[in-house]
Design a protein around this motif. Sequence first.
Motif, mmCIF file in Angstrom:
data_model
loop_
_atom_site.group_PDB
_atom_site.id
_atom_site.type_symbol
_atom_site.label_atom_id
_atom_site.label_comp_id
_atom_site.label_asym_id
_atom_site.label_seq_id
_atom_site.Cartn_x
_atom_site.Cartn_y
_atom_site.Cartn_z
ATOM 1 N N GLU A 135 -10.174 -24.087 11.865
ATOM 2 C CA GLU A 135 -8.721 -24.054 11.955
ATOM 3 C C GLU A 135 -8.150 -23.145 10.865
ATOM 4 O O GLU A 135 -7.212 -22.369 11.107
ATOM 5 N N ALA A 136 -8.719 -23.237 9.663
ATOM 6 C CA ALA A 136 -8.262 -22.367 8.576
ATOM 7 C C ALA A 136 -8.526 -20.905 8.906
ATOM 8 O O ALA A 136 -7.696 -20.034 8.621
ATOM 9 N N GLU A 137 -9.667 -20.642 9.511
ATOM 10 C CA GLU A 137 -9.984 -19.261 9.872
ATOM 11 C C GLU A 137 -8.997 -18.743 10.921
ATOM 12 O O GLU A 137 -8.553 -17.587 10.852
ATOM 13 N N ARG A 138 -8.634 -19.601 11.873
ATOM 14 C CA ARG A 138 -7.651 -19.192 12.877
ATOM 15 C C ARG A 138 -6.310 -18.885 12.221
ATOM 16 O O ARG A 138 -5.663 -17.867 12.526
ATOM 17 N N VAL A 139 -5.888 -19.755 11.315
ATOM 18 C CA VAL A 139 -4.627 -19.526 10.606
ATOM 19 C C VAL A 139 -4.700 -18.244 9.778
ATOM 20 O O VAL A 139 -3.743 -17.473 9.701
ATOM 21 N N ASN A 140 -5.849 -18.012 9.171
ATOM 22 C CA ASN A 140 -6.017 -16.805 8.357
ATOM 23 C C ASN A 140 -5.898 -15.542 9.200
ATOM 24 O O ASN A 140 -5.285 -14.546 8.783
ATOM 25 N N GLU A 141 -6.502 -15.576 10.386
ATOM 26 C CA GLU A 141 -6.395 -14.411 11.268
ATOM 27 C C GLU A 141 -4.947 -14.179 11.687
ATOM 28 O O GLU A 141 -4.464 -13.046 11.718
ATOM 29 N N GLU A 142 -4.250 -15.261 11.981
ATOM 30 C CA GLU A 142 -2.836 -15.130 12.339
ATOM 31 C C GLU A 142 -2.027 -14.597 11.163
ATOM 32 O O GLU A 142 -1.126 -13.769 11.330
ATOM 33 N N LEU A 143 -2.377 -15.058 9.967
ATOM 34 C CA LEU A 143 -1.656 -14.605 8.777
ATOM 35 C C LEU A 143 -1.892 -13.123 8.524
ATOM 36 O O LEU A 143 -0.968 -12.385 8.151
ATOM 37 N N LEU A 144 -3.114 -12.661 8.738
ATOM 38 C CA LEU A 144 -3.395 -11.231 8.585
ATOM 39 C C LEU A 144 -2.554 -10.407 9.558
ATOM 40 O O LEU A 144 -1.981 -9.370 9.193
ATOM 41 N N LEU A 145 -2.481 -10.879 10.807
ATOM 42 C CA LEU A 145 -1.682 -10.167 11.806
ATOM 43 C C LEU A 145 -0.206 -10.148 11.422
ATOM 44 O O LEU A 145 0.466 -9.118 11.517
ATOM 45 N N VAL A 146 0.301 -11.297 10.974
ATOM 46 C CA VAL A 146 1.707 -11.372 10.607
ATOM 47 C C VAL A 146 1.999 -10.516 9.383
ATOM 48 O O VAL A 146 3.037 -9.865 9.289
ATOM 49 N N GLN A 147 1.082 -10.492 8.439
ATOM 50 C CA GLN A 147 1.290 -9.671 7.248
ATOM 51 C C GLN A 147 1.313 -8.191 7.597
ATOM 52 O O GLN A 147 2.090 -7.411 7.020
ATOM 53 N N GLU A 148 0.451 -7.776 8.535
ATOM 54 C CA GLU A 148 0.497 -6.383 8.984
ATOM 55 C C GLU A 148 1.824 -6.097 9.681
ATOM 56 O O GLU A 148 2.429 -5.037 9.490
ATOM 57 N N SER A 149 2.285 -7.063 10.481
ATOM 58 C CA SER A 149 3.571 -6.897 11.149
ATOM 59 C C SER A 149 4.697 -6.831 10.133
ATOM 60 O O SER A 149 5.640 -6.035 10.277
ATOM 61 N N LEU A 150 4.609 -7.656 9.100
ATOM 62 C CA LEU A 150 5.646 -7.657 8.067
ATOM 63 C C LEU A 150 5.683 -6.330 7.334
ATOM 64 O O LEU A 150 6.762 -5.798 7.039
ATOM 65 N N ALA A 151 4.505 -5.770 7.056
ATOM 66 C CA ALA A 151 4.469 -4.476 6.384
ATOM 67 C C ALA A 151 5.135 -3.399 7.242
ATOM 68 O O ALA A 151 5.907 -2.571 6.742
ATOM 69 N N GLY A 152 4.857 -3.424 8.542
ATOM 70 C CA GLY A 152 5.496 -2.468 9.446
ATOM 71 C C GLY A 152 6.993 -2.692 9.540
ATOM 72 O O GLY A 152 7.777 -1.735 9.571
ATOM 73 N N GLN A 153 7.411 -3.967 9.576
ATOM 74 C CA GLN A 153 8.832 -4.263 9.685
ATOM 75 C C GLN A 153 9.575 -3.869 8.420
ATOM 76 O O GLN A 153 10.720 -3.423 8.468
ATOM 77 N N ARG A 154 8.916 -4.014 7.275
ATOM 78 C CA ARG A 154 9.548 -3.602 6.017
ATOM 79 C C ARG A 154 9.758 -2.093 5.976
ATOM 80 O O ARG A 154 10.768 -1.611 5.446
ATOM 81 N N LYS A 155 8.814 -1.345 6.523
ATOM 82 C CA LYS A 155 9.003 0.100 6.613
ATOM 83 C C LYS A 155 10.182 0.435 7.525
ATOM 84 O O LYS A 155 10.987 1.317 7.215
#
Length: 341
Positions: A49-69
Amino acid sequence: MRGLRVSFGGAVGGVAVMVATLLVAPAPAAGQPTSVAGLLAHYHDLSKEAERVNEELLLVQESLAGQRKASAKARTAADDARTAADRARHRASTVPDLDQYADALARRRGLTALSALADSTSPDDLLGRLRAVALASRLTSTGTEGDAALAAAEQAERAADTAEDAAARAEAEVAAGTTDLQRRRADLDRQIREVRAALDRLTPEQRSLLAGAEDYGDDVVIPGGDIGGMLEFALAQMGKPYLWGAVGPNAYDCSGLVQTAFRKIGVEVPRVSRVQATVGQSIPRSQVRAGDLIFYYNPVQHVAIAVDDTRAVHAPSFGESVKIAGIDAIGPITVIRRVIA
């Protein structure tokens, strides 16, 4: 062909679980299972479950970086539009009433090019009258163009403000999702540490009994070429701890190990396993060979690198280290991809 002899342990298999059901875990925390088998199952459930959350967090963080740009770009555009609108307003406020000025000039004997020609008394008088006609025309058109420019600048300013607000809201929404996932991960980390602490209190006899069921052989033959170079690097990381978000050199998560191993041979793959699962060519389980990537769970949340048609090297989960395990023992396979032909 190059041969490499390694010693390794795999995931806890079915035999280990059956044996462990006969054992009693020492002093579990409140609410935790009381048997070693129960603790192991609970630990692996939490880890996945933690690994699933971590993968989702990586995706969201990449999305956040793009949205910040995108937000930064929108802010810059809005600032530029405001500056242009301010300049247009300043010009409009400092120019005299051009229409009245032009009217005054035009009323001078009904000033037109034809009347200037008809009424002039000398060449110099004609030249002066024609200049007045030209000035009246220019002032009138300048006033019209100025009004249009001001309107356009203010419209661009409003549009830029709207875009900036939308970008800021989108960034805030993504950031909120990141915060929520980070809270969930922190809670899972806490639970995993508690269960891991209970497992660490196992007696030597319990540990040896469980370890005896972990056996996937000890010989790996590394092929030549790029596949061999990538695989040799991945196997050299065995024993290094799992750490979420890590891409080496001292620790890895599952997709971080894959990305770094492929980068060593000059091949770039995405950072997140769910995106890694879209590259290369899909391969059936019966055709797996060294270097193929095996992805697990649906949606994808784990990845391993095949060392042959039965085993794979991977960074398993919390509290574990990079190791070799049976391909089918790691978890339910979702897709297998061949990145290096």
